[in-house]
Design an enzyme around this catalytic site. Structure first.
Site, PDB file in Angstrom:
ATOM      1  N   GLU A 368      17.693  40.300 -20.232  1.00  0.00           N
ATOM      2  CA  GLU A 368      19.126  40.569 -20.062  1.00  0.00           C
ATOM      3  C   GLU A 368      19.353  42.048 -19.732  1.00  0.00           C
ATOM      4  OE1 GLU A 368      22.224  38.469 -20.653  1.00  0.00           O
ATOM      5  OE2 GLU A 368      22.697  40.183 -19.411  1.00  0.00           O
ATOM      6  N   ASP A 372      20.733  43.638 -16.225  1.00  0.00           N
ATOM      7  CA  ASP A 372      22.008  44.355 -16.226  1.00  0.00           C
ATOM      8  C   ASP A 372      21.861  45.736 -15.610  1.00  0.00           C
ATOM      9  OD1 ASP A 372      22.969  42.147 -17.505  1.00  0.00           O
ATOM     10  OD2 ASP A 372      23.232  43.096 -19.468  1.00  0.00           O
ATOM     11  N   SER A 607      25.600  36.665 -16.334  1.00  0.00           N
ATOM     12  CA  SER A 607      25.010  37.940 -16.739  1.00  0.00           C
ATOM     13  C   SER A 607      24.687  38.837 -15.571  1.00  0.00           C
ATOM     14  CB  SER A 607      23.679  37.683 -17.455  1.00  0.00           C
ATOM     15  OG  SER A 607      23.892  37.497 -18.798  1.00  0.00           O
ATOM     16  N   ASP A 652      37.230  33.994  -0.141  1.00  0.00           N
ATOM     17  CA  ASP A 652      37.758  32.863  -0.908  1.00  0.00           C
ATOM     18  C   ASP A 652      36.677  31.783  -1.068  1.00  0.00           C
ATOM     19  OD1 ASP A 652      39.400  31.117  -2.190  1.00  0.00           O
ATOM     20  OD2 ASP A 652      40.761  30.777  -0.488  1.00  0.00           O
ATOM     21  N   VAL A 653      36.287  31.541  -2.296  1.00  0.00           N
ATOM     22  CA  VAL A 653      35.285  30.507  -2.578  1.00  0.00           C
ATOM     23  C   VAL A 653      36.026  29.171  -2.693  1.00  0.00           C
ATOM     24  CG1 VAL A 653      33.528  29.733  -4.229  1.00  0.00           C
ATOM     25  CG2 VAL A 653      33.881  32.190  -3.813  1.00  0.00           C
ATOM     26  N   GLY A 679      42.506  30.004  -2.317  1.00  0.00           N
ATOM     27  CA  GLY A 679      43.250  30.874  -3.229  1.00  0.00           C
ATOM     28  C   GLY A 679      42.600  30.898  -4.604  1.00  0.00           C
ATOM     29  N   ASP A 681      41.370  30.070  -8.195  1.00  0.00           N
ATOM     30  CA  ASP A 681      41.016  28.862  -8.938  1.00  0.00           C
ATOM     31  C   ASP A 681      40.180  29.256 -10.141  1.00  0.00           C
ATOM     32  OD1 ASP A 681      38.092  28.807  -8.083  1.00  0.00           O
ATOM     33  OD2 ASP A 681      39.064  28.648  -6.129  1.00  0.00           O
TER      34      ASP A 681
END
Ligand code: NAG
Ligand code: NAG
Ligand code: NAG
Ligand code: NAG
Ligand code: NAG
Length: 701
Positions: A368, A372, A607, A652-653, A679, A681
């Site tokens: 982790e 990061d 993460s 936009d996904v 848009g 979501d």
């Protein structure tokens, strides 16, 4: 004499409380803690530090201030507050402080320290005096992982006249939670569900033209070192021609760890195309198919992100105050040698220095922490970076995000952008961390927003239901659950997407209904989801504890209307449509190549998305600071406004859903979840920031 009597009575009482509290769920067996049976002597003079969170004043006024300084339409936009400004708003009443001091003083505290804002006291006191003060007994508890902690199985007993002056006391009766706490998703062979017998697929990981399948062989548990060759069949879905690749007679590499046999095979796959994957044991001819589609995606490096996100490849942060930070818990450490090798290997400048707060054991890096820091710094090289490790002086640690929030709020020059890849299902926060913990952390996040700090939170790796079981998740499809701290109004919650040319809904239609092969379309992005070919699902949805934030109100209303029109609105009893909706944004969270302890790994998880987003914010801060403008601080109000005025600033996904999740490493799909739409979501938020646009316009506010 009296004392001995009292002791006996107390023991009986405590046993009794103990029972009651177990029923109430205060002392949680599921956390793996057991009271030490050895009647080991604990020195009654052992010093122990606990924290008293004093009731603050004027919280509404604080929230109004946050709105003024973070809403771009306000004349006070960017006029952030100082530590003293905040103290003058929230510091507790003299009466609260006096009453608490009068309660504590007779018990000979060794040390009393008030935080800068006067609203939290760190008190060090001997074990025996704490027991008298709080009418509890502290015992030694041992975790199944070997950690040891002194704790009371019951909550402190606070005199009734003090109840309304104290939000929370920590460090006495909360037990650290050890289980899937951080949101890194390496889905490796350690899957705990492999204890049952027979052929089982444990994980499928792709790198584009190849996939690696990890499985438990059909001979398990007693293979006697003899493993059979396997066939792997990959069939592309939604194809004009039924397109299948079979890789035959693959010799597996198998290992037995703690009685669990895990084999690994490599096979050919289709790059990007959603496929069905099955494995065949060539001796028994047993065939096992993975129940969900699989996509095989190329590895992602910092330059992949820069290329797709419109960040100039050689961009270097130059302003000394464009600072950033990764916050770590759970003894997640990083190795400077890994970081240097990462920078060298991916072609970034290597003269990186990191400011460490708390402890760091360089010889014991964690995935982790490595992920990061490598991606935060990889996206925003040359920025002053802090590695902030929250450390408890005991062998056991708590993911005490509140502790970090208090610590940073008192720093004179705190890092401006902070990435946290930790959290848990919101309904469990107060249960495990203490009553009042979540409410208090909301106020502390508001203080950080008032100071002009950005807090980026990973939105969770187990879909709309926060599956995974307690303590960090929950089980069952009976209602969707929000994740904390993503549910906070004052943080930027970031979900995960992946790179693919299959980024429009038409790519997933059957050929009969007009579906097309999207292989040659430009690279776009899709929500990370079991239904769309990954082995986990990015978190998102509505909180049932915090209200919809003002800055997202219109977006959420429109989204709910769209779901209704499309006939995919989840049943109203499953979620609180008035709650805070998250994530706010998304970035790539799949197949990030990371080095940990000298070894390269491909890592998944929200993460990854959080530090990547944080690095992007640092770049935008760099541009602003270099032009003499204040940093972005709490950026949601501005970014939601930009999504309205400059929609091209967000990719936009429009493909993805989050109805599935992992329960004890096994995939579970509930009937309904949230669906990505045009848009905003609650799969991908506003989408992924397009830096080529934002870097141009960010100095206009
Ligand atoms: C595709 O090919 C596989 C393997 O030959 C076969 O099992 C499957 O039924 C075919 N699917 C379709 C839709 O034709
Ligand atoms: C950075 O911030 C510090 C503290 O606020 C300030 O004194 C200093 O002038 C800033 N540096 C630059 C180059 O603006
Ligand atoms: C490396 O460090 C030097 C001195 O601190 C600094 O001037 C330079 O910008 C850094 N270069 C890179 C490539 O990071
Ligand atoms: C941890 O506690 C021990 C004794 O309780 C003390 O000697 C030591 O200085 C503490 N370490 C830190 C880092 O606070
Ligand atoms: C939200 O919380 C309320 C009050 O605790 C509860 O009655 C309701 O069932 C919860 N709703 C969901 C969707 O969890």
């Amino acid at each position: 004499m009296n004392k001995i009597n009292l002791f006996i009575i107390l023991t009986i009482l405590i046993n009794c409380y103990f029972g009651i509290n177990q029923v109430n769920g205060k002392f949680h067996q599921e956390l793996g803690w057991k009271q030490s049976l050895t009647r080991e002597f604990i020195d009654p003079n052992t010093p122990i530090t606990f924290r008293v969170y004093i009731k603050q004043q004027n919280i509404e006024q604080l929230k109004t201030k946050v709105r003024e300084v973070s809403d771009p339409s306000s004349s006070k936009y960017g006029h952030y507050l100082s530590v003293d400004d905040i103290t003058s708003i929230v510091s507790p009443s003299k009466q609260s402080i006096n009453l608490i001091e009068q309660w504590i003083q007779p018990f000979n505290p060794i040390d009393i320290e008030f935080t800068e804002n006067q609203d939290c006291i760190f008190i060090t006191m001997s074990k025996q005096n704490i027991e008298k003060l709080m009418k509890i007994r502290l015992f030694k508890f041992i975790h199944q992982n070997g950690k040891i902690i002194l704790r009371s199985p019951i909550d402190p007993v606070i005199p009734s006249n003090l109840l309304r002056h104290i939000d929370l006391i920590t460090g006495i009766s909360h037990f650290p939670v050890y289980k899937l706490k951080n949101k890194v998703n390496s889905l490796s062979s350690s899957s705990s569900s492999s204890s049952s017998e027979g052929l089982q697929i444990l994980s499928i990981k792709g790198t584009g033209e190849f996939i690696t399948v990890e499985y438990q062989p059909s001979c398990a548990p007693s293979c006697n070192g003899k493993y059979f060759p396997m066939d792997v069949t990959v069939t592309a879905l939604n194809q004009v021609i039924n397109n299948t690749i079979v890789t035959s007679n693959i010799t597996p590499t198998c290992t037995v760890t703690a009685g669990a046999t895990v084999c690994k095979i490599f096979a050919n796959s289709f790059i990007y195309q959603p496929s069905q994957v099955s494995i065949t044991d060539t001796v028994s001819n047993q065939v096992l198919a993975w129940d969900h589609p699989i996509v095989s995606l190329p590895i992602v490096l910092p330059q992949t992100i820069k290329e797709y996100y419109g960040i100039p490849n050689h961009y270097q942060v130059t302003h000394p105050n464009a600072t950033q930070c990764v916050v770590e818990f759970e003894q997640q450490y990083y190795s400077p040698a890994d970081l240097e090798q990462f920078f060298n290997s991916v072609g970034l400048p290597t003269n990186v220095t990191v400011n460490v707060i708390g402890s760091n054991d360089e010889t014991n890096p964690g995935v982790e922490a490595s992920l990061d820091i490598q991606y935060l710094m990889g996206v925003a090289p040359n920025a002053q970076t802090t590695f902030w490790s929250i450390y408890a002086n005991t062998s056991a640690e708590i993911d005490d995000i509140l502790q970090w929030a208090v610590a940073i709020s008192t720093q004179p020059n705190p890092p401006l952008v902070n990435s946290l890849s930790y959290g848990m299902t919101e309904g469990n926060v107060d249960t495990y961390l203490g009553n009042g913990y979540m409410a208090r952390s909301e106020t502390e996040f508001a203080k950080l927003a008032a100071r002009g700090l950005t807090v980026v939170i990973a939105s969770g790796d187990s879909g709309a239901y926060d599956l995974g079981g307690p303590p960090m998740g929950a089980n069952g499809c009976e209602n969707m659950r929000g994740d904390w701290p993503s549910n906070s109004e004052y943080v930027s919650a970031v979900g995960s997407i992946y790179f693919t040319p299959y980024s429009a809904p038409i790519c997933y239609e059957s050929v009969a209904s007009g579906g097309v092969n999207c292989q040659s379309l430009p690279i776009g992005e899709v929500g990370v989801s079991l239904d769309y070919g990954t082995m986990w699902t990015s978190g998102g949805g509505f909180s049932n504890f915090t209200d919809r934030a003002y800055y997202q109100n219109d977006f959420v209303t429109e989204y709910l209307e769209k779901l209704q029109e499309l006939n995919v609105l989840p049943p109203s009893n499953l979620f609180n449509s008035q709650g805070r909706a998250y994530p706010d944004f998304s970035t790539v969270g799949k197949n990030l190549y990371v080095i940990n302890g000298g070894e390269w790994l491909s890592v998944d998880g929200t993460s990854a998305s959080a530090p990547i987003f944080a690095g992007m914010v640092t770049i935008l801060n760099d541009i602003r600071l270099n032009k003499g403008l204040p940093q972005l601080g709490f950026l949601n109000p501005l970014f939601y406004q930009i999504a309205r005025t400059n929609p091209e600033a967000f990719y936009d996904v429009v493909v993805g859903n989050n109805r599935c999740g992992l329960s004890d490493s096994s995939p579970i799909c509930c009937e309904s979840g949230y669906t990505a739409t045009t848009g905003f979501d609650t799969v991908s938020g506003l989408g992924r920031p397009d830096m080529s646009v934002l870097m141009e316009i960010i100095d206009q506010f």
